[in-house]
Write an enzyme that holds these catalytic residues in place. Structure first.
Site, PDB file in Angstrom:
ATOM      1  N   LYS A   1       0.832  -1.217   0.000  1.00  0.00           N
ATOM      2  CA  LYS A   1       0.000   0.000   0.000  1.00  0.00           C
ATOM      3  C   LYS A   1       0.867   1.269   0.000  1.00  0.00           C
ATOM      4  O   LYS A   1       0.661   2.163  -0.810  1.00  0.00           O
ATOM      5  CB  LYS A   1      -0.894   0.004   1.248  1.00  0.00           C
ATOM      6  CG  LYS A   1      -1.558   1.344   1.512  1.00  0.00           C
ATOM      7  CD  LYS A   1      -2.488   1.314   2.702  1.00  0.00           C
ATOM      8  CE  LYS A   1      -1.828   1.516   4.041  1.00  0.00           C
ATOM      9  NZ  LYS A   1      -1.557   2.919   4.423  1.00  0.00           N
ATOM     10  N   ASN A   2       1.833   1.297   0.920  1.00  0.00           N
ATOM     11  CA  ASN A   2       2.564   2.549   1.098  1.00  0.00           C
ATOM     12  C   ASN A   2       3.611   2.798   0.012  1.00  0.00           C
ATOM     13  O   ASN A   2       4.257   3.853   0.005  1.00  0.00           O
ATOM     14  CB  ASN A   2       3.179   2.603   2.496  1.00  0.00           C
ATOM     15  CG  ASN A   2       2.093   2.797   3.547  1.00  0.00           C
ATOM     16  OD1 ASN A   2       0.947   3.136   3.217  1.00  0.00           O
ATOM     17  ND2 ASN A   2       2.425   2.560   4.810  1.00  0.00           N
TER      18      ASN A   2
ATOM     19  N   ARG B   1      -0.131  14.490  13.113  1.00  0.00           N
ATOM     20  CA  ARG B   1       0.409  14.295  11.781  1.00  0.00           C
ATOM     21  C   ARG B   1       0.452  15.564  10.920  1.00  0.00           C
ATOM     22  O   ARG B   1      -0.198  15.649   9.880  1.00  0.00           O
ATOM     23  CB  ARG B   1      -0.353  13.165  11.066  1.00  0.00           C
ATOM     24  CG  ARG B   1      -0.339  11.883  11.863  1.00  0.00           C
ATOM     25  CD  ARG B   1      -1.026  10.757  11.163  1.00  0.00           C
ATOM     26  NE  ARG B   1      -0.243  10.204  10.079  1.00  0.00           N
ATOM     27  CZ  ARG B   1      -0.640   9.200   9.320  1.00  0.00           C
ATOM     28  NH1 ARG B   1      -1.824   8.650   9.536  1.00  0.00           N
ATOM     29  NH2 ARG B   1       0.115   8.747   8.350  1.00  0.00           N
ATOM     30  N   PRO B   2       1.233  16.549  11.349  1.00  0.00           N
ATOM     31  CA  PRO B   2       1.359  17.762  10.529  1.00  0.00           C
ATOM     32  C   PRO B   2       2.111  17.484   9.220  1.00  0.00           C
ATOM     33  O   PRO B   2       2.723  16.420   9.069  1.00  0.00           O
ATOM     34  CB  PRO B   2       2.176  18.697  11.422  1.00  0.00           C
ATOM     35  CG  PRO B   2       2.942  17.799  12.328  1.00  0.00           C
ATOM     36  CD  PRO B   2       2.088  16.576  12.551  1.00  0.00           C
TER      37      PRO B   2
ATOM     38  N   ARG C   1      -8.875  -0.532   4.198  1.00  0.00           N
ATOM     39  CA  ARG C   1      -8.001   0.513   3.654  1.00  0.00           C
ATOM     40  C   ARG C   1      -6.629  -0.056   3.328  1.00  0.00           C
ATOM     41  O   ARG C   1      -5.951   0.456   2.435  1.00  0.00           O
ATOM     42  CB  ARG C   1      -7.824   1.636   4.684  1.00  0.00           C
ATOM     43  CG  ARG C   1      -9.081   2.431   4.901  1.00  0.00           C
ATOM     44  CD  ARG C   1      -8.807   3.604   5.777  1.00  0.00           C
ATOM     45  NE  ARG C   1      -7.756   4.423   5.173  1.00  0.00           N
ATOM     46  CZ  ARG C   1      -7.362   5.597   5.635  1.00  0.00           C
ATOM     47  NH1 ARG C   1      -7.930   6.083   6.708  1.00  0.00           N
ATOM     48  NH2 ARG C   1      -6.417   6.273   5.035  1.00  0.00           N
TER      49      ARG C   1
ATOM     50  N   CYS D   1      -5.418  12.706  12.682  1.00  0.00           N
ATOM     51  CA  CYS D   1      -6.131  11.439  12.475  1.00  0.00           C
ATOM     52  C   CYS D   1      -6.087  10.635  13.764  1.00  0.00           C
ATOM     53  O   CYS D   1      -5.505  11.074  14.755  1.00  0.00           O
ATOM     54  CB  CYS D   1      -5.600  10.679  11.265  1.00  0.00           C
ATOM     55  SG  CYS D   1      -4.203   9.641  11.578  1.00  0.00           S
TER      56      CYS D   1
ATOM     57  N   ASP E   1       3.986   0.534  12.188  1.00  0.00           N
ATOM     58  CA  ASP E   1       2.835  -0.129  11.555  1.00  0.00           C
ATOM     59  C   ASP E   1       2.690  -1.593  11.974  1.00  0.00           C
ATOM     60  O   ASP E   1       1.719  -2.253  11.588  1.00  0.00           O
ATOM     61  CB  ASP E   1       2.946  -0.039  10.017  1.00  0.00           C
ATOM     62  CG  ASP E   1       2.762   1.380   9.520  1.00  0.00           C
ATOM     63  OD1 ASP E   1       2.268   2.221  10.290  1.00  0.00           O
ATOM     64  OD2 ASP E   1       3.124   1.653   8.355  1.00  0.00           O
TER      65      ASP E   1
ATOM     66  N   ARG F   1      -5.280  10.754   4.115  1.00  0.00           N
ATOM     67  CA  ARG F   1      -4.316  11.844   4.179  1.00  0.00           C
ATOM     68  C   ARG F   1      -3.169  11.679   3.182  1.00  0.00           C
ATOM     69  O   ARG F   1      -2.544  12.664   2.782  1.00  0.00           O
ATOM     70  CB  ARG F   1      -3.790  12.059   5.595  1.00  0.00           C
ATOM     71  CG  ARG F   1      -3.441  10.819   6.328  1.00  0.00           C
ATOM     72  CD  ARG F   1      -3.022  11.097   7.737  1.00  0.00           C
ATOM     73  NE  ARG F   1      -1.989  12.100   7.775  1.00  0.00           N
ATOM     74  CZ  ARG F   1      -2.147  13.329   8.289  1.00  0.00           C
ATOM     75  NH1 ARG F   1      -3.253  13.678   8.852  1.00  0.00           N
ATOM     76  NH2 ARG F   1      -1.154  14.179   8.269  1.00  0.00           N
TER      77      ARG F   1
HETATM   78  N1  EPU Z   1       5.763  14.611  11.017  1.00  0.00           N
HETATM   79  C1  EPU Z   1       5.879  15.947  11.289  1.00  0.00           C
HETATM   80  N2  EPU Z   1       5.866  16.831  10.238  1.00  0.00           N
HETATM   81  C2  EPU Z   1       5.719  16.429   8.953  1.00  0.00           C
HETATM   82  C3  EPU Z   1       5.585  15.056   8.691  1.00  0.00           C
HETATM   83  C4  EPU Z   1       5.607  14.174   9.751  1.00  0.00           C
HETATM   84  O1  EPU Z   1       6.026  16.347  12.433  1.00  0.00           O
HETATM   85  O2  EPU Z   1       5.711  17.277   8.059  1.00  0.00           O
HETATM   86  C5  EPU Z   1       5.775  13.640  12.116  1.00  0.00           C
HETATM   87  C6  EPU Z   1       4.477  12.848  12.252  1.00  0.00           C
HETATM   88  O3  EPU Z   1       3.496  13.539  12.977  1.00  0.00           O
HETATM   89  C7  EPU Z   1       4.958  11.583  12.908  1.00  0.00           C
HETATM   90  C8  EPU Z   1       6.355  11.384  12.315  1.00  0.00           C
HETATM   91  O4  EPU Z   1       6.738  12.657  11.819  1.00  0.00           O
HETATM   92  O5  EPU Z   1       5.048  11.770  14.270  1.00  0.00           O
HETATM   93  C9  EPU Z   1       6.461  10.369  11.205  1.00  0.00           C
HETATM   94  O6  EPU Z   1       5.436  10.579  10.244  1.00  0.00           O
HETATM   95  P1  EPU Z   1       5.598  10.288   8.706  1.00  0.00           P
HETATM   96  O7  EPU Z   1       5.480  11.579   7.971  1.00  0.00           O
HETATM   97  O8  EPU Z   1       6.804   9.469   8.453  1.00  0.00           O
HETATM   98  O9  EPU Z   1       4.305   9.452   8.414  1.00  0.00           O
HETATM   99  P2  EPU Z   1       3.502   9.457   7.062  1.00  0.00           P
HETATM  100  O10 EPU Z   1       4.448   9.688   5.958  1.00  0.00           O
HETATM  101  O11 EPU Z   1       2.331  10.347   7.188  1.00  0.00           O
HETATM  102  C10 EPU Z   1       3.795   6.930   6.493  1.00  0.00           C
HETATM  103  C11 EPU Z   1       2.886   5.766   6.265  1.00  0.00           C
HETATM  104  C12 EPU Z   1       2.245   5.370   7.593  1.00  0.00           C
HETATM  105  C13 EPU Z   1       3.362   4.996   8.554  1.00  0.00           C
HETATM  106  C14 EPU Z   1       4.338   6.182   8.714  1.00  0.00           C
HETATM  107  C15 EPU Z   1       5.520   5.872   9.590  1.00  0.00           C
HETATM  108  C16 EPU Z   1       2.187   6.123   3.988  1.00  0.00           C
HETATM  109  C17 EPU Z   1       1.122   6.449   3.015  1.00  0.00           C
HETATM  110  N3  EPU Z   1       1.889   6.138   5.287  1.00  0.00           N
HETATM  111  O12 EPU Z   1       2.976   7.986   7.002  1.00  0.00           O
HETATM  112  O13 EPU Z   1       1.437   4.232   7.329  1.00  0.00           O
HETATM  113  O14 EPU Z   1       2.842   4.678   9.804  1.00  0.00           O
HETATM  114  O15 EPU Z   1       4.819   6.575   7.412  1.00  0.00           O
HETATM  115  O16 EPU Z   1       6.231   4.796   9.102  1.00  0.00           O
HETATM  116  O17 EPU Z   1       3.295   5.813   3.578  1.00  0.00           O
HETATM  117  C18 EPU Z   1      -0.231   2.657   7.806  1.00  0.00           C
HETATM  118  O18 EPU Z   1       0.057   2.106   6.731  1.00  0.00           O
HETATM  119  O19 EPU Z   1      -0.980   2.130   8.672  1.00  0.00           O
HETATM  120  C19 EPU Z   1       0.333   3.976   8.087  1.00  0.00           C
HETATM  121  C20 EPU Z   1      -0.181   4.802   8.999  1.00  0.00           C
END
Ligand code: EPU
Length: 420
Positions: free
Chosen positions: A22-23, A124-125, A399, A119, A307, A95
């Site tokens: 998925k990711n 998740r900013p 999802r 969420c 995850d 998102r």
């Molecule tokens: N963060 C910030 N600022 C940003 C981006 C992230 O502070 O601009 C923080 C987040 O709030 C969090 C941390 O950084 O505390 C890590 O978040 P990340 O951005 O890496 O998460 P993501 O990219 O939104 C992806 C996966 C998630 C997975 C996370 C961590 C996708 C589509 N989603 O999310 O997948 O948990 O990386 O590995 O790739 C899932 O599949 O169940 C899922 C939630």
């Protein structure tokens, strides 16, 4: 609304195949925006989130479809006028829709994407996505709940992420491939899905080096061409299936995985007492009736993935001893705990840490899924619990897992989907 009904107690046996990740699929589908023409993707999992991303692309004017309901092939055609906008209605359901931001501003000079709100698992900013795009010269404004990014021509720059972010790294990487000059990205996410996206972009004609490490260098190019690509296997789905084998005291071969993407999980399963062997591109998990407690700390790849935290917690709830589970990525990713309590688990939360005292057995009950991985955790617990467990709000599961109940049923689980 569907629910999953499980009668626990069956040890799982047999072979099962992991679906596409998925990711990886989500950013790769978004990357089709970077080239005119039709890109073809294989091994795309049939998930609600993938359907949402296809819809986001269609809303903009792309021709984005799965070939048919039963195939793993999706095509994304970018052939005419594109409206570079991702509306609130879609972004609020997923998102990861924000992944169109980088490609849109790079290719069309303009993007209007609804700000994803918080969420269930955390705030998740997306400040790091925006910081990266600004470093490439994009003008960013937040108006009426939307991020508006504009740039006549992005220019290479240096991006030093303050926080390691998977989709942030992906978004900025997709923007930088069409920027003029060289971009240096530091403190990048090293997840296999980031590396996979870079592989696809390079096939399209991009010049990216270092993806999969924390420093990525990108030489901007003038244009990209469409691509044909098969998505890598889903390490989290595969991991969930290994834990299903483990929690049921079974013996299961999960085929078509990339074993080295799963080292952190495999190490913990071995420490807990499972025998894990590599068979070609498959991983076999053979488990005794009761495992030992192990401690887990979630960190960015190659550490233990957030995850898989909820699924491991289900396993630890019936292991021998006390397990300390620390969640370092998301601030609210313990929503499964009160539901696991309903099944008889003994878990105490202290800030970002859960202390899990293993109990001898769980007993089935109706429970409610609160997010994607929480729903997997409850299903795993239900496989072990005595009696019947009904997991409602299954739309969370759909999802990110392709027909999980069918895969588990083929391994001998007594599990079915019912209309609630
Ligand atoms: N963060 C910030 N600022 C940003 C981006 C992230 O502070 O601009 C923080 C987040 O709030 C969090 C941390 O950084 O505390 C890590 O978040 P990340 O951005 O890496 O998460 P993501 O990219 O939104 C992806 C996966 C998630 C997975 C996370 C961590 C996708 C589509 N989603 O999310 O997948 O948990 O990386 O590995 O790739 C899932 O599949 O169940 C899922 C939630």
């Amino acid at each position: 609304m569907d629910k999953i009904v499980i009668k626990g107690g069956q040890a799982l046996h047999g072979e099962v195949q992991a679906s596409g990740a998925k990711n990886a699929a989500l950013p790769i589908l978004a990357s089709a925006l970077l080239a005119d023409g039709t890109s073809i993707y294989r091994n795309v999992p049939a998930l609600a989130d993938v359907a949402t991303m296809l819809k986001v692309l269609r809303t903009m004017g792309c021709d984005a479809e799965r070939d048919s309901e039963t195939t793993d092939v999706c095509r994304v055609g970018v052939n005419g006028h594109i409206t570079p906008e991702a509306p609130y209605d879609l972004v609020k359901t997923m998102r990861a829709s924000v992944l169109v931001l980088g490609p849109l501003v790079a290719r069309f000079g303009r993007a209007r994407v609804s700000m994803p709100g918080g969420c269930a698992i955390g705030a998740r900013p997306i400040d790091q996505h925006l910081k990266g795009l600004k470093a490439l010269g994009a003008d960013i404004h937040l108006t009426e709940g939307y991020v508006e990014a504009t740039a006549k021509q992005l220019k290479g720059g240096t991006v030093n992420f303050d926080v390691i972010t998977v989709t942030g790294t992906e978004n900025v990487m997709m923007a930088a491939v069409l920027a003029k000059g060289r971009t240096l990205m530091e403190n990048c996410a090293r997840e296999p899905e980031v590396e996979e996206l870079a592989k696809v972009l390079n096939k399209m004609g991009a010049r990216i080096e270092g993806a999969g490490t924390s420093s990525i260098t990108i030489e901007g190019v003038d244009g990209l061409k469409p691509v044909e690509h098969a998505i890598l296997p889903d390490r989290i789905e595969a991991g969930t299936l290994l834990v299903a084998a483990a929690i049921s005291g079974g013996d299961v071969l999960v085929k078509r995985v990339v074993p080295e993407h799963m080292d952190a999980l495999v190490e913990k399963l071995r420490e807990a007492g499972c025998t894990i062997t590599t068979e070609g591109s498959g991983l076999r998990c053979k488990a005794p009736q009761r495992l030992d407690a192990v401690n887990i700390t979630t960190t960015e790849h190659p550490g233990f993935p957030t995850d898989m935290q909820a699924q491991l917690m289900a396993l630890m709830s019936v292991s021998q001893g006390t397990s300390v589970i620390s969640e370092n990525i998301f601030e609210n990713r313990f929503m499964h705990v009160p539901e696991l309590h309903r099944l008889g688990a003994d878990i105490t939360i202290q800030g970002p840490t859960a202390v899990v005292k293993g109990v001898k057995g769980l007993s089935g009950a109706p429970v409610m899924a609160t997010d994607l991985r929480a729903s997997a955790s409850l299903i795993l617990a239900g496989l072990r619990a005595e009696g019947r467990t009904d997991v409602s709000r299954v739309y969370h599961l759909d999802r990110g897992y392709e027909r999980l109940e069918r895969k588990l049923s083929a391994l001998g689980a007594d599990i079915r989907r019912e209309k609630a």
